[in-house]
Design an enzyme around this catalytic site. Structure first.
Site, PDB file in Angstrom:
ATOM      1  N   ARG A 173      44.772  36.861  33.137  1.00 38.53           N
ATOM      2  CA  ARG A 173      43.948  38.075  33.119  1.00 38.53           C
ATOM      3  C   ARG A 173      44.526  39.142  32.197  1.00 38.53           C
ATOM      4  O   ARG A 173      43.788  39.887  31.567  1.00 38.53           O
ATOM      5  CB  ARG A 173      43.849  38.637  34.534  1.00 38.53           C
ATOM      6  CG  ARG A 173      43.149  37.728  35.518  1.00 38.53           C
ATOM      7  CD  ARG A 173      43.352  38.219  36.924  1.00 38.53           C
ATOM      8  NE  ARG A 173      44.783  38.212  37.270  1.00 38.53           N
ATOM      9  CZ  ARG A 173      45.238  38.609  38.460  1.00 38.53           C
ATOM     10  NH1 ARG A 173      44.390  39.037  39.392  1.00 38.53           N
ATOM     11  NH2 ARG A 173      46.527  38.567  38.738  1.00 38.53           N
ATOM     12  N   SER A 178      41.490  38.111  44.257  1.00 36.86           N
ATOM     13  CA  SER A 178      41.042  37.915  45.638  1.00 36.86           C
ATOM     14  C   SER A 178      41.514  39.066  46.513  1.00 36.86           C
ATOM     15  O   SER A 178      40.806  39.508  47.430  1.00 36.86           O
ATOM     16  CB  SER A 178      41.586  36.592  46.178  1.00 36.86           C
ATOM     17  OG  SER A 178      41.105  35.503  45.423  1.00 36.86           O
ATOM     18  N   HIS A 191      37.448  33.351  39.072  1.00 41.39           N
ATOM     19  CA  HIS A 191      37.798  31.941  39.271  1.00 41.39           C
ATOM     20  C   HIS A 191      36.661  31.031  38.796  1.00 41.39           C
ATOM     21  O   HIS A 191      36.879  30.035  38.093  1.00 41.39           O
ATOM     22  CB  HIS A 191      38.045  31.649  40.742  1.00 41.39           C
ATOM     23  CG  HIS A 191      39.227  32.336  41.336  1.00 41.39           C
ATOM     24  ND1 HIS A 191      39.170  33.017  42.537  1.00 41.39           N
ATOM     25  CD2 HIS A 191      40.513  32.460  40.907  1.00 41.39           C
ATOM     26  CE1 HIS A 191      40.337  33.507  42.828  1.00 41.39           C
ATOM     27  NE2 HIS A 191      41.187  33.187  41.869  1.00 41.39           N
ATOM     28  N   LYS A 224      52.039  31.379  54.093  1.00 45.06           N
ATOM     29  CA  LYS A 224      51.186  32.570  54.023  1.00 45.06           C
ATOM     30  C   LYS A 224      50.103  32.520  55.100  1.00 45.06           C
ATOM     31  O   LYS A 224      49.801  31.476  55.642  1.00 45.06           O
ATOM     32  CB  LYS A 224      50.514  32.642  52.636  1.00 45.06           C
ATOM     33  CG  LYS A 224      51.480  32.969  51.489  1.00 45.06           C
ATOM     34  CD  LYS A 224      50.715  33.189  50.183  1.00 45.06           C
ATOM     35  CE  LYS A 224      51.656  33.564  49.038  1.00 45.06           C
ATOM     36  NZ  LYS A 224      50.893  33.733  47.753  1.00 45.06           N
TER      37      LYS A 224
END
Ligand code: 9FE
Length: 162
Positions: A90, A128, A17, A41
């Site tokens: 990514r 993460s 990040h 969440k």
């Protein structure tokens, strides 16, 4: 003035990040790092904790601002009059979801484009979730997150083990 937003959960912020943030900040006059407060969440870190970590690890970048938001990204982006949404890619596997989101956002906010940056190869595997899994089993996360974040993550799991 060219403004962009780099949105995410950042639960926690990783070196991947931070790489995107540093590179994006060179492309625009002002970069908002948008921390999503997703009530659906249960993140490891509260939105305030995530904002504070991001403020600390980006304090060396003068044109970066860290803000949290709830609800639709495009509404937040319109509110802050950004020209672009920045996302990191990514791998090819990221692209399908990101493309759908960018097309949806373009319909919702035609004046705002999504700009993709390739994540640096050294972080292409990183997320993460991987960081949290490593920390849960007391693995070394020093190569995955900024130094300031290491203890913050480990404290969350050490506390839960007591
Ligand atoms: O940490 C994640 O879950 C995550 C997801 C998607 C991502 N794209 N680019 C980056 Br850096 C990135 C990180």
């Amino acid at each position: 003035m060219k403004k962009a937003i780099y949105p995410g959960s950042f639960d926690p912020v990783t070196l991947g990040h931070l790489d995107i943030i540093e590179r994006s900040a060179k492309l625009v006059d002002h970069l908002i790092v948008g921390v999503l407060n997703n009530k659906a969440k249960t993140p490891l870190f509260s939105v305030d904790e995530r904002v504070n970590m991001l403020k600390e690890v980006t304090k060396h970048i003068p044109n970066v601002e860290v803000l949290s938001f709830s609800g639709l990204l495009v509404e937040f982006a319109k509110e802050h009059e950004v020209n672009a949404i920045i996302r990191g890619l990514r791998a090819v596997t990221d692209f399908e979801y990101e493309l759908a989101m960018s097309q949806t956002n373009k319909v919702a906010a035609p004046s705002i484009d999504t700009v993709f940056l390739n994540t640096s190869l050294e972080y292409a595997y990183l997320s993460s979730s991987i960081v949290k899994e490593m920390a849960m089993y007391h693995g070394d996360i020093s190569k995955f997150v900024p130094e300031y974040v290491i203890d913050k993550v480990n404290e969350k799991y050490n506390a839960s083990n007591n």
